[in-house]
Design a protein around this motif. Structure first.
Motif, mmCIF file in Angstrom:
data_model
loop_
_atom_site.group_PDB
_atom_site.id
_atom_site.type_symbol
_atom_site.label_atom_id
_atom_site.label_comp_id
_atom_site.label_asym_id
_atom_site.label_seq_id
_atom_site.Cartn_x
_atom_site.Cartn_y
_atom_site.Cartn_z
ATOM 1 N N ILE A 1 26.896 56.570 104.866
ATOM 2 C CA ILE A 1 26.384 55.728 105.964
ATOM 3 C C ILE A 1 25.856 54.412 105.428
ATOM 4 C CG2 ILE A 1 24.739 55.596 107.868
ATOM 5 C CD1 ILE A 1 27.015 57.628 108.241
ATOM 6 N N GLU A 2 25.161 54.472 104.274
ATOM 7 C CA GLU A 2 24.629 53.256 103.652
ATOM 8 C C GLU A 2 25.749 52.260 103.360
ATOM 9 O OE1 GLU A 2 21.948 50.922 102.823
ATOM 10 O OE2 GLU A 2 20.977 52.726 102.073
ATOM 11 N N PHE A 3 26.866 52.756 102.834
ATOM 12 C CA PHE A 3 27.979 51.882 102.479
ATOM 13 C C PHE A 3 28.666 51.315 103.724
ATOM 14 C CE2 PHE A 3 32.350 50.975 101.063
ATOM 15 C CZ PHE A 3 32.071 50.124 100.011
ATOM 16 N N ILE A 4 28.800 52.124 104.756
ATOM 17 C CA ILE A 4 29.412 51.649 106.009
ATOM 18 C C ILE A 4 28.583 50.516 106.613
ATOM 19 C CG2 ILE A 4 29.917 52.291 108.401
ATOM 20 C CD1 ILE A 4 30.652 55.098 107.312
ATOM 21 N N LEU A 5 27.271 50.686 106.629
ATOM 22 C CA LEU A 5 26.382 49.650 107.184
ATOM 23 C C LEU A 5 26.407 48.395 106.309
ATOM 24 C CD1 LEU A 5 23.339 51.813 108.304
ATOM 25 C CD2 LEU A 5 25.020 50.684 109.758
ATOM 26 N N PHE A 6 26.496 48.584 104.988
ATOM 27 C CA PHE A 6 26.604 47.429 104.093
ATOM 28 C C PHE A 6 27.848 46.612 104.428
ATOM 29 C CE2 PHE A 6 29.032 45.972 100.401
ATOM 30 C CZ PHE A 6 28.237 44.908 99.989
ATOM 31 N N CYS A 7 28.977 47.294 104.603
ATOM 32 C CA CYS A 7 30.234 46.600 104.922
ATOM 33 C C CYS A 7 30.123 45.823 106.238
ATOM 34 C CB CYS A 7 31.392 47.597 105.003
ATOM 35 S SG CYS A 7 31.827 48.337 103.420
ATOM 36 N N PHE A 8 29.421 46.399 107.204
ATOM 37 C CA PHE A 8 29.266 45.728 108.498
ATOM 38 C C PHE A 8 28.412 44.466 108.369
ATOM 39 C CE2 PHE A 8 26.924 44.999 112.462
ATOM 40 C CZ PHE A 8 27.976 44.888 113.366
ATOM 41 N N PHE A 9 27.296 44.557 107.652
ATOM 42 C CA PHE A 9 26.380 43.412 107.538
ATOM 43 C C PHE A 9 26.809 42.416 106.463
ATOM 44 C CE2 PHE A 9 23.698 46.208 110.005
ATOM 45 C CZ PHE A 9 22.956 45.337 110.789
ATOM 46 N N LEU A 10 27.756 42.809 105.625
ATOM 47 C CA LEU A 10 28.240 41.912 104.573
ATOM 48 C C LEU A 10 28.835 40.633 105.153
ATOM 49 C CD1 LEU A 10 28.884 41.430 101.546
ATOM 50 C CD2 LEU A 10 31.035 42.683 101.922
ATOM 51 N N ARG A 11 29.375 40.712 106.344
ATOM 52 C CA ARG A 11 30.030 39.548 106.951
ATOM 53 C C ARG A 11 29.078 38.369 107.118
ATOM 54 N NH1 ARG A 11 29.557 40.078 112.939
ATOM 55 N NH2 ARG A 11 28.130 41.819 113.333
ATOM 56 N N PHE A 12 27.770 38.638 107.257
ATOM 57 C CA PHE A 12 26.806 37.554 107.402
ATOM 58 C C PHE A 12 26.623 36.783 106.097
ATOM 59 C CE2 PHE A 12 25.563 40.684 110.661
ATOM 60 C CZ PHE A 12 25.651 39.876 111.787
ATOM 61 N N LEU A 13 26.880 37.462 104.984
ATOM 62 C CA LEU A 13 26.861 36.794 103.684
ATOM 63 C C LEU A 13 28.177 36.072 103.438
ATOM 64 C CD1 LEU A 13 25.833 36.212 100.800
ATOM 65 C CD2 LEU A 13 26.587 38.518 100.158
ATOM 66 N N VAL A 14 29.286 36.733 103.720
ATOM 67 C CA VAL A 14 30.615 36.160 103.468
ATOM 68 C C VAL A 14 30.814 34.860 104.246
ATOM 69 C CG1 VAL A 14 33.101 36.551 103.713
ATOM 70 C CG2 VAL A 14 31.627 38.397 102.905
ATOM 71 N N LYS A 15 30.253 34.780 105.459
ATOM 72 C CA LYS A 15 30.370 33.563 106.280
ATOM 73 C C LYS A 15 29.780 32.341 105.583
ATOM 74 C CE LYS A 15 30.389 35.708 110.878
ATOM 75 N NZ LYS A 15 29.600 35.895 112.137
ATOM 76 N N LYS A 16 28.832 32.572 104.703
ATOM 77 C CA LYS A 16 28.165 31.464 104.007
ATOM 78 C C LYS A 16 28.856 31.075 102.703
ATOM 79 C CE LYS A 16 24.838 31.237 107.046
ATOM 80 N NZ LYS A 16 24.656 30.044 107.914
ATOM 81 N N PHE A 17 29.871 31.857 102.312
ATOM 82 C CA PHE A 17 30.573 31.573 101.055
ATOM 83 C C PHE A 17 31.285 30.225 101.095
ATOM 84 C CE2 PHE A 17 31.397 36.201 99.461
ATOM 85 C CZ PHE A 17 30.076 36.286 99.081
ATOM 86 N N VAL A 18 31.205 29.524 99.984
ATOM 87 C CA VAL A 18 32.102 28.414 99.691
ATOM 88 C C VAL A 18 32.908 28.891 98.485
ATOM 89 C CG1 VAL A 18 32.308 26.027 98.904
ATOM 90 C CG2 VAL A 18 30.529 26.647 100.563
ATOM 91 N N PRO A 19 34.175 29.300 98.688
ATOM 92 C CA PRO A 19 34.931 30.003 97.648
ATOM 93 C C PRO A 19 35.329 29.132 96.462
ATOM 94 C CG PRO A 19 36.312 29.611 99.557
ATOM 95 C CD PRO A 19 34.930 29.179 99.937
ATOM 96 N N ARG A 20 34.327 28.719 95.725
ATOM 97 C CA ARG A 20 34.545 27.949 94.488
ATOM 98 C C ARG A 20 33.682 28.573 93.403
ATOM 99 N NH1 ARG A 20 32.635 22.319 96.134
ATOM 100 N NH2 ARG A 20 32.598 22.065 93.883
ATOM 101 N N PHE A 21 34.329 29.149 92.401
ATOM 102 C CA PHE A 21 33.583 29.794 91.320
ATOM 103 C C PHE A 21 33.102 28.737 90.343
ATOM 104 C CE2 PHE A 21 33.102 31.927 87.243
ATOM 105 C CZ PHE A 21 32.371 33.052 87.596
#
Length: 444
Positions: free
Chosen positions: A205-225
């Motif tokens: 359950i912890e991992f499922i919820l992490f995957c759901f809320f991860l999108r709020f972090l991914v939206k802020k990504f600027v994909p440049r390493f």
């Protein structure tokens, strides 16, 4: 008289509205208290759905997961907190978040994949478990739980660093409801090893919820390493990781030797006491999460020292009061039969662990200055010294006094930690103020 009281109330409300720290703390703290209360409400249920051996084993594995997860995040939560507030615009922050996320995944793969394939973890099991355990049935679950713990911790750390309090509330509430419902249901309906069952459902359950809320972090990504950010972050995080390795010894040695010279029933008594005493560090974690961003933003050292001193004194008084209430609560639950009588020995262990957790909660307030001055290597050196103290005290005390020796050893280690950081912070602040009379922090 009534008008005077009304004016005082209005004045208090105004001060509260103007105090960013108190507003943020009250919001976060209420949720964390709710989280902890849900655990207390269900604790008698878990004590009846699981045998003493299963309860002791589950919590021992949980301790291993929590301690090793602090090492395997490679200290990257520190540069996240530090550099996030140093970033000037969304582009820089997005690049930082993307770089740190990629760096974390790469370093975890490099570490965990060989560990799993070469079966090096079996050596750790032989070291950590004196009592028999069917590790093969736990192996995949433990690795999966470790990943879920690390990812969830880093995501939560981002929410706090970005001051996204609304998301923190939703994330924590979702975890409370979903995990507890599924875990209690699984323990009741599924026969067999309850420790394994609880682990599987908790972290699935912890991992499922992490995957759901991860999108709020991914939206802020600027994909440049950014290689420079990655290197700088690893350099800053490395001493923290070393400190976490020391922390494994410091915070786990009491449980390690107690498992070695006792059994899972003894551990169940100790972990029940820890569950109650643990409410103090849970409350402090909320305070730290609200305090640290404001602490890092303040560049006037004298102001920070003054605020730290006030916070330290107030927390000591508050935590002492909370500790007394916690002990009375446990005593009441035991006398009324809500807590089974087989856990009666916790009454005598709990006061020692409450005092221990007060000192443990206050120590990070001082260790924050190691990040503030960018002297994180001191954390590793301090950890090494306390590590030795913890190992020696645990070995000698537990062999003589068993469960009480474990509690005393933990107390000795945490008092030592607090005193060392007090001396270091006092010395660093004095030297810095001599060379910087304006007290402005200008370290890069």
């Amino acid at each position: 008289m009534i008008n005077k009281i009304q004016q005082q109330v209005k004045g208090f409300i105004k001060r509260y509205q103007e105090n960013i720290f108190l507003k943020r703390l009250s919001t976060v703290l209420l949720i964390d208290i709710f989280v902890k209360l849900s655990g207390f409400v269900l604790l008698p249920v878990f004590l009846r759905l699981m045998t003493q051996d299963e309860f002791g084993l589950y919590n021992y594995i949980l301790s291993i997961l929590n301690t090793f997860s602090l090492v395997l995040n490679f200290g990257l939560y520190i540069p996240l907190t530090k550099f996030y507030h140093d970033s000037k615009n969304p582009q820089e922050r997005g690049k930082l978040l993307y770089t740190l996320s990629v760096t974390l995944v790469i370093t975890m793969c490099v570490t965990l994949i060989p560990l799993y394939l070469l079966k090096i973890d079996y050596w750790f099991v032989k070291l950590l478990f004196q009592n028999p355990i069917d590790y093969q049935s736990y192996r995949f679950v433990i690795f999966f739980s470790l990943l879920a713990t690390i990812f969830s911790f880093m995501l939560t750390n981002y929410f706090y660093s970005a001051e996204r309090i609304g998301l923190i509330k939703k994330y924590n509430i979702a975890r409370i409801i979903a995990i507890n419902i599924f875990v209690v249901g699984a323990l009741y309906f599924i026969p067999g090893d309850k420790a394994n069952t609880r682990l599987i459902f908790t972290y699935a359950i912890e991992f499922i919820l992490f995957c759901f809320f991860l999108r709020f972090l991914v939206k802020k990504f600027v994909p440049r390493f950014d290689r420079d950010i990655a290197v700088k972050s690893l350099k800053m995080g490395f001493p923290i990781m070393l400190s976490a390795i020391m922390g494994i010894v410091i915070n786990f040695s009491d449980k390690f030797f107690l498992e070695r010279y006792g059994d899972f029933k003894t551990l169940s008594q100790y972990y029940l006491a820890i569950s109650f005493a643990g409410i103090i560090p849970v409350i402090f974690t909320s305070i730290q999460n609200a305090w640290l961003p404001l602490f890092m933003k303040e560049k006037n050292l004298k102001t920070n020292l003054s605020k730290t001193n006030q916070l330290f004194k107030k927390l000591f008084i508050v935590f002492t009061g909370i500790g007394i209430v916690i002990w009375l609560l446990f005593f009441t639950l035991l006398r009324t039969g809500i807590i089974p009588s087989k856990y009666a020995e916790v009454v005598y262990i709990l006061p020692i662990l409450l005092v221990t957790n007060i000192f443990a909660a206050l120590t990070p307030i001082l260790s924050n200055y190691m990040i503030y001055f960018q002297k994180t290597y001191i954390v590793s050196l301090t950890g090494l010294f306390v590590c030795i103290i913890s190992m020696l005290s645990s070995y000698f005390f537990i062999r003589r006094w068993n469960i009480y020796g474990a509690a005393v050893a933990s107390l000795v280690a945490n008092i030592t930690y607090l005193l060392i950081y007090y001396i270091i912070v006092k010395s660093l602040a004095k030297k810095y103020l001599i060379h910087n009379p304006d007290s402005k922090i200008t370290v890069a």
